[in-house]
Design a protein around this motif. Structure first.
Motif, short mmCIF file in Angstrom:
data_model
loop_
_atom_site.label_atom_id
_atom_site.label_comp_id
_atom_site.label_asym_id
_atom_site.label_seq_id
_atom_site.Cartn_x
_atom_site.Cartn_y
_atom_site.Cartn_z
N SER A 25 6.09 -13.87 -0.94
CA SER A 25 5.72 -12.90 -1.97
C SER A 25 5.83 -11.48 -1.45
O SER A 25 6.12 -10.56 -2.20
CB SER A 25 4.31 -13.17 -2.47
OG SER A 25 3.38 -12.93 -1.44
N ALA A 26 5.64 -11.24 -0.17
CA ALA A 26 5.80 -9.90 0.39
C ALA A 26 7.26 -9.48 0.36
O ALA A 26 7.58 -8.31 0.21
CB ALA A 26 5.27 -9.86 1.82
N ASP A 28 9.27 -10.10 -1.96
CA ASP A 28 9.59 -9.76 -3.34
C ASP A 28 9.13 -8.35 -3.72
O ASP A 28 9.52 -7.86 -4.76
CB ASP A 28 8.95 -10.77 -4.29
CG ASP A 28 9.98 -11.76 -4.80
OD1 ASP A 28 11.14 -11.63 -4.41
OD2 ASP A 28 9.60 -12.62 -5.60
N GLN A 29 8.31 -7.71 -2.94
CA GLN A 29 7.83 -6.38 -3.27
C GLN A 29 8.92 -5.34 -3.03
O GLN A 29 9.76 -5.51 -2.16
CB GLN A 29 6.59 -6.04 -2.42
CG GLN A 29 5.37 -6.83 -2.79
CD GLN A 29 4.95 -6.58 -4.22
OE1 GLN A 29 4.83 -5.45 -4.65
NE2 GLN A 29 4.76 -7.66 -4.96
N CYS A 55 11.98 -5.92 -8.69
CA CYS A 55 12.13 -4.94 -9.77
C CYS A 55 13.38 -5.15 -10.60
O CYS A 55 13.63 -4.40 -11.53
CB CYS A 55 12.09 -3.53 -9.21
SG CYS A 55 10.47 -3.09 -8.55
N CYS A 101 6.30 -3.87 -10.68
CA CYS A 101 7.27 -4.96 -10.70
C CYS A 101 6.50 -6.28 -10.66
O CYS A 101 5.64 -6.46 -9.80
CB CYS A 101 8.21 -4.86 -9.51
SG CYS A 101 9.09 -3.29 -9.44
N ARG A 104 2.69 -6.06 -10.55
CA ARG A 104 2.01 -5.53 -9.36
C ARG A 104 2.41 -4.08 -9.12
O ARG A 104 3.57 -3.80 -8.82
CB ARG A 104 2.34 -6.37 -8.14
CG ARG A 104 1.64 -7.72 -8.18
CD ARG A 104 2.02 -8.55 -6.99
NE ARG A 104 2.95 -9.56 -7.49
CZ ARG A 104 3.85 -10.16 -6.79
NH1 ARG A 104 4.00 -9.89 -5.52
NH2 ARG A 104 4.64 -11.07 -7.32
N GLN A 106 2.77 -0.54 -7.12
CA GLN A 106 2.90 -0.11 -5.73
C GLN A 106 3.24 1.38 -5.74
O GLN A 106 4.12 1.81 -6.48
CB GLN A 106 3.98 -0.91 -5.02
CG GLN A 106 4.05 -0.61 -3.54
CD GLN A 106 4.99 -1.57 -2.80
OE1 GLN A 106 5.56 -2.48 -3.38
NE2 GLN A 106 5.14 -1.36 -1.52
#
Length: 162
Positions: A25-26, A28-29, A55, A101, A104, A106
């Motif tokens: 999941s990190a 995907d940021q 995104c 995105c 979430r 950021q």
């Protein structure tokens, strides 16, 4: 004995999957945001590029105090872009942007800078007027031009009489 082996293998697999899930999941940021141009005047258009596959999916947005929220459009498989117009009343300074995105948010700090406008009606970069030194230099140049023009005119006048 066989039950013990099955439990150990199950526990090892669960631990591996559990440790890998936060890492996945990190990835995907979004990893960064770039602006083109990086310095812009109020009212100008800015192209923002967000790096990261998260995104590229639908409902991804970007926002800032200098412009209203905009939808991100996928650009390839690992980035997305948005073209925004900076508010005409945006004050000069560095601005952050917030990407949202996959639900979430950021924040990325210092992505672009809004620069102050030029006071075009007052001579461009002039902001306080002429100083005494400017007036003295200008007056000296005008006086030199008058004296030089007078001398030239007097010489031409005397040549015509001969």
């Amino acid at each position: 004995m066989r039950t013990t082996r099955a439990l150990v293998v199950s526990a090892a697999m669960a631990a591996a999957v559990g440790l890998a899930a936060p890492t996945a999941s990190a990835w995907d940021q979004p990893s960064g945001v770039t602006a083109a141009p990086s310095a812009i005047a109020p009212g100008g258009q800015l192209v923002l590029t967000v790096d990261g596959s998260a995104c590229t999916r639908s409902n991804s947005t970007i926002s800032s105090n200098a412009f209203s929220r905009a939808n991100l459009s996928p650009r390839g498989t690992n980035s997305a872009t948005a073209t925004v117009t900076v508010n005409s009343n945006a004050s000069a300074g560095s601005y952050s942007v917030t990407t949202t995105c996959e639900g979430r948010p950021q924040v990325f700090s210092g992505v672009f800078t809004v620069i102050g406008g030029v006071r075009g009606g007052l001579g461009g970069s002039s902001s306080t007027g002429a100083t005494p030194a400017d007036i003295a230099i200008g007056g000296g140049l005008v006086a030199a031009a008058l004296v030089g023009g007078g001398v030239f005119w007097m010489r031409r006048r005397s040549e015509n009489r001969i």
